[in-house]
Design a protein around this motif. Sequence first.
Motif, mmCIF file in Angstrom:
data_model
loop_
_atom_site.group_PDB
_atom_site.id
_atom_site.type_symbol
_atom_site.label_atom_id
_atom_site.label_comp_id
_atom_site.label_asym_id
_atom_site.label_seq_id
_atom_site.Cartn_x
_atom_site.Cartn_y
_atom_site.Cartn_z
ATOM 1 N N ARG A 170 -5.908 -12.619 -46.072
ATOM 2 C CA ARG A 170 -6.817 -12.606 -44.937
ATOM 3 C C ARG A 170 -6.069 -12.920 -43.637
ATOM 4 O O ARG A 170 -6.319 -12.320 -42.599
ATOM 5 C CB ARG A 170 -7.933 -13.621 -45.138
ATOM 6 C CG ARG A 170 -8.969 -13.230 -46.157
ATOM 7 C CD ARG A 170 -9.922 -12.192 -45.621
ATOM 8 N NE ARG A 170 -10.997 -11.935 -46.576
ATOM 9 C CZ ARG A 170 -11.617 -10.779 -46.703
ATOM 10 N NH1 ARG A 170 -11.245 -9.747 -45.956
ATOM 11 N NH2 ARG A 170 -12.589 -10.626 -47.585
ATOM 12 N N VAL A 171 -5.170 -13.881 -43.707
ATOM 13 C CA VAL A 171 -4.384 -14.224 -42.520
ATOM 14 C C VAL A 171 -3.572 -13.019 -42.055
ATOM 15 O O VAL A 171 -3.529 -12.694 -40.857
ATOM 16 C CB VAL A 171 -3.465 -15.429 -42.808
ATOM 17 C CG1 VAL A 171 -2.498 -15.665 -41.640
ATOM 18 C CG2 VAL A 171 -4.291 -16.681 -43.063
ATOM 19 N N ASP A 172 -2.932 -12.338 -42.988
ATOM 20 C CA ASP A 172 -2.137 -11.162 -42.637
ATOM 21 C C ASP A 172 -3.010 -10.076 -42.011
ATOM 22 O O ASP A 172 -2.602 -9.415 -41.042
ATOM 23 C CB ASP A 172 -1.425 -10.616 -43.873
ATOM 24 C CG ASP A 172 -0.351 -11.553 -44.394
ATOM 25 O OD1 ASP A 172 0.112 -12.418 -43.617
ATOM 26 O OD2 ASP A 172 0.024 -11.425 -45.588
ATOM 27 N N PRO A 176 -13.071 -16.815 -43.371
ATOM 28 C CA PRO A 176 -12.368 -16.608 -44.650
ATOM 29 C C PRO A 176 -12.955 -15.529 -45.527
ATOM 30 O O PRO A 176 -12.337 -15.135 -46.529
ATOM 31 C CB PRO A 176 -12.461 -17.985 -45.319
ATOM 32 C CG PRO A 176 -13.639 -18.655 -44.699
ATOM 33 C CD PRO A 176 -13.694 -18.156 -43.295
ATOM 34 N N ARG A 177 -14.155 -15.022 -45.186
ATOM 35 C CA ARG A 177 -14.801 -13.999 -46.005
ATOM 36 C C ARG A 177 -14.541 -12.591 -45.509
ATOM 37 O O ARG A 177 -15.020 -11.623 -46.102
ATOM 38 C CB ARG A 177 -16.309 -14.257 -46.038
ATOM 39 C CG ARG A 177 -16.699 -15.635 -46.534
ATOM 40 C CD ARG A 177 -18.180 -15.920 -46.439
ATOM 41 N NE ARG A 177 -18.691 -15.845 -45.077
ATOM 42 C CZ ARG A 177 -19.870 -16.328 -44.687
ATOM 43 N NH1 ARG A 177 -20.654 -16.917 -45.583
ATOM 44 N NH2 ARG A 177 -20.272 -16.222 -43.447
ATOM 45 N N GLY A 178 -13.839 -12.465 -44.375
ATOM 46 C CA GLY A 178 -13.604 -11.157 -43.784
ATOM 47 C C GLY A 178 -14.591 -10.804 -42.696
ATOM 48 O O GLY A 178 -14.584 -9.666 -42.201
ATOM 49 N N ASP A 179 -15.442 -11.753 -42.301
ATOM 50 C CA ASP A 179 -16.391 -11.523 -41.216
ATOM 51 C C ASP A 179 -15.766 -11.902 -39.884
ATOM 52 O O ASP A 179 -14.913 -12.794 -39.794
ATOM 53 C CB ASP A 179 -17.661 -12.348 -41.425
ATOM 54 C CG ASP A 179 -18.480 -11.876 -42.615
ATOM 55 O OD1 ASP A 179 -18.398 -10.677 -42.938
ATOM 56 O OD2 ASP A 179 -19.185 -12.699 -43.220
ATOM 57 N N ILE A 218 -20.091 -10.013 -35.612
ATOM 58 C CA ILE A 218 -19.847 -8.863 -34.739
ATOM 59 C C ILE A 218 -19.008 -7.798 -35.434
ATOM 60 O O ILE A 218 -18.647 -6.798 -34.816
ATOM 61 C CB ILE A 218 -19.159 -9.282 -33.429
ATOM 62 C CG1 ILE A 218 -17.777 -9.899 -33.711
ATOM 63 C CG2 ILE A 218 -20.040 -10.266 -32.658
ATOM 64 C CD1 ILE A 218 -16.942 -10.111 -32.468
ATOM 65 N N GLY A 219 -18.709 -8.012 -36.723
ATOM 66 C CA GLY A 219 -17.950 -7.006 -37.440
ATOM 67 C C GLY A 219 -17.288 -7.569 -38.677
ATOM 68 O O GLY A 219 -17.580 -8.690 -39.117
ATOM 69 N N ARG A 220 -16.390 -6.753 -39.242
ATOM 70 C CA ARG A 220 -15.630 -7.118 -40.429
ATOM 71 C C ARG A 220 -14.166 -6.734 -40.202
ATOM 72 O O ARG A 220 -13.853 -5.856 -39.398
ATOM 73 C CB ARG A 220 -16.162 -6.370 -41.651
ATOM 74 C CG ARG A 220 -17.591 -6.699 -42.045
ATOM 75 C CD ARG A 220 -17.661 -7.853 -43.004
ATOM 76 N NE ARG A 220 -16.946 -7.558 -44.247
ATOM 77 C CZ ARG A 220 -16.597 -8.495 -45.135
ATOM 78 N NH1 ARG A 220 -16.873 -9.769 -44.910
ATOM 79 N NH2 ARG A 220 -15.956 -8.162 -46.250
ATOM 80 N N TYR A 221 -13.278 -7.402 -40.928
ATOM 81 C CA TYR A 221 -11.869 -7.017 -40.893
ATOM 82 C C TYR A 221 -11.323 -7.099 -42.316
ATOM 83 O O TYR A 221 -11.806 -7.856 -43.144
ATOM 84 C CB TYR A 221 -11.076 -7.939 -39.954
ATOM 85 C CG TYR A 221 -10.872 -9.349 -40.475
ATOM 86 C CD1 TYR A 221 -9.662 -9.728 -41.063
ATOM 87 C CD2 TYR A 221 -11.890 -10.304 -40.412
ATOM 88 C CE1 TYR A 221 -9.472 -11.018 -41.554
ATOM 89 C CE2 TYR A 221 -11.703 -11.593 -40.904
ATOM 90 C CZ TYR A 221 -10.498 -11.940 -41.466
ATOM 91 O OH TYR A 221 -10.319 -13.213 -41.953
ATOM 92 N N GLY A 222 -10.295 -6.298 -42.591
ATOM 93 C CA GLY A 222 -9.700 -6.302 -43.922
ATOM 94 C C GLY A 222 -9.342 -4.903 -44.375
ATOM 95 O O GLY A 222 -9.896 -3.910 -43.886
ATOM 96 N N GLY A 223 -8.398 -4.818 -45.297
ATOM 97 C CA GLY A 223 -7.985 -3.517 -45.815
ATOM 98 C C GLY A 223 -7.378 -2.628 -44.755
ATOM 99 O O GLY A 223 -7.450 -1.401 -44.854
#
Length: 495
Positions: free
Chosen positions: A133-135, A375-378, A393-398
């Motif tokens: 998640r940090v990356d 920590p959940r990607g939100d 306001i969104g999601r991050y990941g992948g």
Amino acid sequence: MSSYVIGAPLADERFFLLLHGIRGSLDKVATTTGAYLVENRGEIAAAPPWDSGGRIEAHLKERGYLTDLSQEQERGLMVDTATALHEVDLASNPPSFVFVPAYTCNLRCPYCYQSHEMHAGKGDFATVMTRERVDEAFRVIDGFDRPGAVARHLDLLPPSGKDVSQAGAVGKLGLFGGEPLQEATREIVGYIVERARNRGSALWAITNGVQLDLFADLLGPDGLAELQITLDGMADLHDSRRVGPRFRHTFHKIVENIDRALDADVRVRVRMNVDRSNADHVARLNDLFMERGWDEHPSFSAAAAVVTGEAKHEQLVSPADLMELTRALRTDGTSCVSSYEGHALNIIRRAIAESYPFQRAVNCSAETGLLMFDPRGDLYGCWDEVGLIGRRIGRYGGGVLDLDEEVVRNWLSRFPGAIEQCSRCPYALIHTSGCANTARVDSGSIFAAACEGFQAYFPRSLAESYDEIEHQLLGNMPPARTRTRSLPIVQVTSG
């Protein structure tokens, strides 16, 4: 008479301080003149206490207190000025990036606005941020680490025309929670610090300071460089408020950790959350700070702020009362605690330096681009809304950033010129519409004013701050030992 005149009587009752809420003019005038202008804002000067057509009237016109503009024309000038400042805000401010390593907290402070379920780690709130998640968060940061990046992404500004293929270094990154600096987050915070150091960034954190000793090796200008830590009074009272399942007596532990941070050249801002039950402890804490020599430390500052009843945003003690208390502490020149004087002090200093005193039109970083990685990607864009799924306001990941562009655009479109009530207010370019979340709670929309009692206490603060500065400049009194340094940390309602 202008609709945007602000003012208050000075300690010498013969004189009155005037400030123009658009022009930024600052003038010391006769009390009869100043009081008349403030009491009759927006009206025709039917029976003014100055000679019509004389020198005083010419000066008042030159400075903007008297105007040939109609009220609607003057409002148009306010909107145009606020819009220009807002465009500069959006273009010149890089986004603020904040990591939420965990939602859990090792304390259960009774006035905290975050939920017990969150701090106890129930359900999804048990998640601790992973290295992956940090990356992913740093991938987003690499793509947005330049002034105006979020606004340009949303087409609120024209393209910069610069080569942005190589990411630069963010000045500072933030840590928030829950409690970001606790035993459960030690490993992942260490990794965040490592990644930040590799790109030339330091970190700040809003922390309760209880387990700061676990992070001793990370403290310093190239690691955890700035901290906001809360003390709510002396040990007897503090330990009844800042408590947790494993921590029944936190005062002395926090004090020791503040010493540890200052020794590591960390900038420390102590915050005191004040309500009726602990207002008398402000003076006692000030004495403690001075006894420990913190007031002489170049990296230390202290500020008191009112606690609100979050459900209705009711102030449990007024800012005006708190400011009167901190002002009284300064009268003998031995206080290092401030409260709400900053607005007035900054305006007066800029005006004396002959620069335009109103420097921005946004209330906080949420209105120029705040990306908070949970920590959940939100993703969240407001301190008060972290963890509330319906407010993300969104999601991050992948490798993907999925912003809710309509929601983010609304945040970045909020400024005094976009709010009818604010555009008609003489304090609009000073208070900048107040907290958007407070406005939403009170009115159902962020496009509303959150006055928070500002009009009640600012004029007096302006006059008192001017009196202090004038006396110091003229050598009539020793300069007060008042620390007003501030960290680039957005103030959180309940700390």
